[in-house]
Design an enzyme around this catalytic site. Structure first.
Site, PDB file in Angstrom:
ATOM      1  N   ASP A 273      13.410 -36.106 -21.215  1.00  0.00           N
ATOM      2  CA  ASP A 273      12.055 -35.526 -20.891  1.00  0.00           C
ATOM      3  C   ASP A 273      10.965 -36.355 -21.062  1.00  0.00           C
ATOM      4  O   ASP A 273      11.561 -37.577 -22.009  1.00  0.00           O
ATOM      5  CB  ASP A 273      11.861 -34.072 -21.788  1.00  0.00           C
TER       6      ASP A 273
ATOM      7  N   SER B 216       9.759 -38.782 -19.408  1.00  0.00           N
ATOM      8  CA  SER B 216      10.188 -40.192 -19.256  1.00  0.00           C
ATOM      9  C   SER B 216       9.918 -40.817 -18.051  1.00  0.00           C
ATOM     10  O   SER B 216      10.484 -41.893 -17.542  1.00  0.00           O
ATOM     11  CB  SER B 216      11.940 -39.651 -19.480  1.00  0.00           C
TER      12      SER B 216
ATOM     13  N   SER C 249       9.240 -34.997 -15.302  1.00  0.00           N
ATOM     14  CA  SER C 249       9.511 -33.615 -15.890  1.00  0.00           C
ATOM     15  C   SER C 249       8.553 -32.781 -15.758  1.00  0.00           C
ATOM     16  O   SER C 249       8.835 -31.292 -15.485  1.00  0.00           O
ATOM     17  CB  SER C 249      10.209 -33.629 -17.341  1.00  0.00           C
ATOM     18  N   SER C 250       7.187 -33.014 -15.904  1.00  0.00           N
ATOM     19  CA  SER C 250       5.992 -31.951 -15.533  1.00  0.00           C
ATOM     20  C   SER C 250       6.169 -31.344 -14.234  1.00  0.00           C
ATOM     21  O   SER C 250       6.262 -30.249 -14.313  1.00  0.00           O
ATOM     22  CB  SER C 250       4.716 -32.769 -15.826  1.00  0.00           C
ATOM     23  N   ALA C 251       6.250 -31.915 -13.233  1.00  0.00           N
ATOM     24  CA  ALA C 251       6.444 -31.187 -11.930  1.00  0.00           C
ATOM     25  C   ALA C 251       7.672 -30.451 -11.666  1.00  0.00           C
ATOM     26  O   ALA C 251       7.495 -29.377 -11.156  1.00  0.00           O
ATOM     27  CB  ALA C 251       6.520 -32.217 -10.633  1.00  0.00           C
ATOM     28  N   ALA C 252       8.994 -31.124 -12.352  1.00  0.00           N
ATOM     29  CA  ALA C 252      10.167 -30.070 -12.243  1.00  0.00           C
ATOM     30  C   ALA C 252       9.731 -28.842 -13.038  1.00  0.00           C
ATOM     31  O   ALA C 252      10.129 -27.797 -12.450  1.00  0.00           O
ATOM     32  CB  ALA C 252      11.218 -30.924 -12.777  1.00  0.00           C
TER      33      ALA C 252
ATOM     34  N   ASP D 199       5.310 -36.239  -6.520  1.00  0.00           N
ATOM     35  CA  ASP D 199       6.391 -35.745  -7.442  1.00  0.00           C
ATOM     36  C   ASP D 199       7.225 -34.218  -6.944  1.00  0.00           C
ATOM     37  O   ASP D 199       8.250 -34.284  -6.811  1.00  0.00           O
ATOM     38  CB  ASP D 199       5.758 -35.346  -8.967  1.00  0.00           C
TER      39      ASP D 199
HETATM   40  C1  GLA Z   1       3.016 -40.040 -11.567  1.00  0.00           C
HETATM   41  C2  GLA Z   1       1.851 -39.244 -10.651  1.00  0.00           C
HETATM   42  C3  GLA Z   1       2.423 -39.355  -8.834  1.00  0.00           C
HETATM   43  C4  GLA Z   1       2.374 -40.738  -8.726  1.00  0.00           C
HETATM   44  C5  GLA Z   1       3.361 -41.608  -9.688  1.00  0.00           C
HETATM   45  C6  GLA Z   1       3.107 -43.203  -9.540  1.00  0.00           C
HETATM   46  O1  GLA Z   1       4.242 -39.651 -11.514  1.00  0.00           O
HETATM   47  O2  GLA Z   1       2.139 -37.742 -11.011  1.00  0.00           O
HETATM   48  O3  GLA Z   1       1.561 -38.317  -8.512  1.00  0.00           O
HETATM   49  O4  GLA Z   1       1.158 -41.275  -8.513  1.00  0.00           O
HETATM   50  O5  GLA Z   1       2.788 -41.317 -11.050  1.00  0.00           O
HETATM   51  O6  GLA Z   1       3.637 -43.408  -8.346  1.00  0.00           O
END
Ligand code: GLA
Length: 436
Positions: A152, A154, A158-161, A203
């Site tokens: 996590d 990392s 993990s935030s989007a997941a 993400d």
């Molecule tokens: C983070 C952001 C993404 C992207 C990456 C870098 O993960 O949430 O939208 O910009 O950085 O590629």
């Protein structure tokens, strides 16, 4: 959908037992959302400018076990964080960042001090997004959420997941059918509006669209995506494909973003400033994002940019070109070429985009010297977390020990705080987020 070795039956059983106990139901009533972590081999930091990105998921990530509640109550517990989160789906959610001006996601640092706030905010953010989409939710969930140990915060998103896991569970409990494209937009609302991060859609696109063994290509301006299949590889007895590469994740031990470093959002603003100047010079009126500027217009007018803005734009245009070349290399199974492009992308992040920090740059340099590594770069935003590399599968173990030893020499303090079992992780490609 292909075959991914994650999650294992024992991981699932553990989660099901927890939920069954929390809700007082039988194990068979528990539904499971799996939401994998993502990597972005090429296309770093250009999603927010409408660029073309490449991504895939790995066979590790978030598991959320849940049952619909008998009413509108949401009750959540976490395998990583203490306490429980309770709220009702009929409570109207307002953007969190309006109240806390620099609230941030796990990936880029958080201003939250309370653990409960940190992990509970993604579930409330998912509710916010669904409400913003005009859905009137009636049914809450009782759920237990757990991420792969040690991975996590990392740079694996993990935030989007987590956000996607809650979206899928709330949608299922309320009988809502939402397409992956719909959920990409809902997750954008969580990040951009609810949490106030000006990120792009890389993400969540990776997490919702990826398919085992394929590279996902997303045009962040048109929102058109395609899956790039690799050449056919041998299939082993257990039906897993024998790919000639492994994905290597090397952790820096840096979890907290530097609070003095406004980091991610500042770079987004700089890209927009560069786009505004270039569009004006080209006599065009359009939203100030770099995908609205043609490469020739950049070449013709880059002298009008301050040196730092010229470097941000240079990263954007060169990264787009690397993505196009990388898709071609991937489809031919040319991992040497694919890897060289990844390393060039890493260098451009350091020199042109100027993100990252010393430990991440050291890890990047060590990875480039490791046996069998095709290419490496920061994973995610690069302000903390890990570096990702593609490595020849025959050399994966050797490369992992090399990186572990060398990193310890340059960052003994950070390295000694890492869990030695997960300091360097070898993994495979994964599938998309789904309810199983
Ligand atoms: C983070 C952001 C993404 C992207 C990456 C870098 O993960 O949430 O939208 O910009 O950085 O590629």
């Amino acid at each position: 959908m292909g075959l991914s070795s994650w999650p294992s039956d024992s991981e699932l059983d553990k989660i099901k037992k927890n939920v069954a106990e929390m809700a007082g139901v039988s194990i068979n009533a528990v539904k499971i959302v799996v939401s994998p972590y993502r990597i972005c081999p090429l296309g770093a930091h250009i999603d927010h400018q409408g660029g073309i990105v490449s991504a895939m998921t790995i066979n590790k990530g978030i598991i959320l076990g849940f049952v619909p509640s008998t009413d509108s109550q949401v009750l959540l517990k976490s395998g990583q964080f203490s306490g429980e989160v309770r709220f009702r789906v009929d409570q109207i959610q307002l953007p969190k960042h309006a109240a806390k001006s620099n609230g941030k996601t796990q990936e880029n640092g958080s201003s939250d001090t309370m653990e409960e706030c940190k992990w509970g905010s993604y579930a409330k953010g998912a509710l916010y997004a669904l409400q913003r989409g005009g859905n009137d939710l009636k049914q809450g969930i009782t759920g237990f959420i757990c991420g792969t140990e040690g991975l996590d915060s990392s740079g694996l998103s993990s935030s989007a997941a987590v956000g996607i896991a809650y979206l899928l569970a709330l949608e299922s409990a309320n009988n809502l059918t939402v397409s992956p494209t719909g959920n990409i937009e809902y997750d954008r609302l969580i990040e951009n509006e609810y949490l106030g991060l000006k990120n792009g859609i890389l993400d969540q696109s990776a997490i919702l669209l990826s398919s085992y063994g394929c590279l996902t290509c997303m045009d962040c301006k048109t929102k058109i995506h395609k899956l790039i299949h690799p050449p056919k590889y041998e299939t082993e007895k257990n039906a897993e494909t024998k790919f000639p590469y492994k994905i290597l994740l090397s952790f820096s031990g840096l979890k907290q973003a530097l609070t003095t470093n406004p980091g991610y959002n500042r770079r987004v603003t700089e890209c927009r400033e560069a786009a505004e100047i270039l569009l004006k010079a080209a006599g065009k009126e359009a939203e100030p994002i770099l995908s609205n500027v043609e490469q020739e217009e950049f070449e013709a007018h880059k002298s009008k940019l301050e040196p730092n803005l010229a470097r941000r734009a240079e990263h954007y245009f060169s990264e787009n070109t690397r993505v196009i070349k990388g898709l071609e290399a991937w489809s031919c199974g040319n991992f040497e070429e694919f890897g060289k492009l990844i390393s060039a992308s890493g260098l451009s992040s350091i020199q042109n985009y100027e993100c990252g920090c010393e430990p991440l740059i050291q890890l990047y340099e060590i990875l480039l010297k490791a046996p069998g590594v095709y290419g490496a770069r920061f994973s995610g935003a690069g302000f903390r977390g890990c570096c990702v590399a593609f490595v020849n599968s025959d050399n994966a173990d050797k490369a992992a020990s090399f990186v572990k030893n060398e990193y310890f020499k340059v960052q003994p303090e950070l390295a000694s705080h890492l869990n030695q079992d997960t300091a360097v992780v070898i993994c495979d490609s994964g599938d998309c987020a789904r309810i199983i």
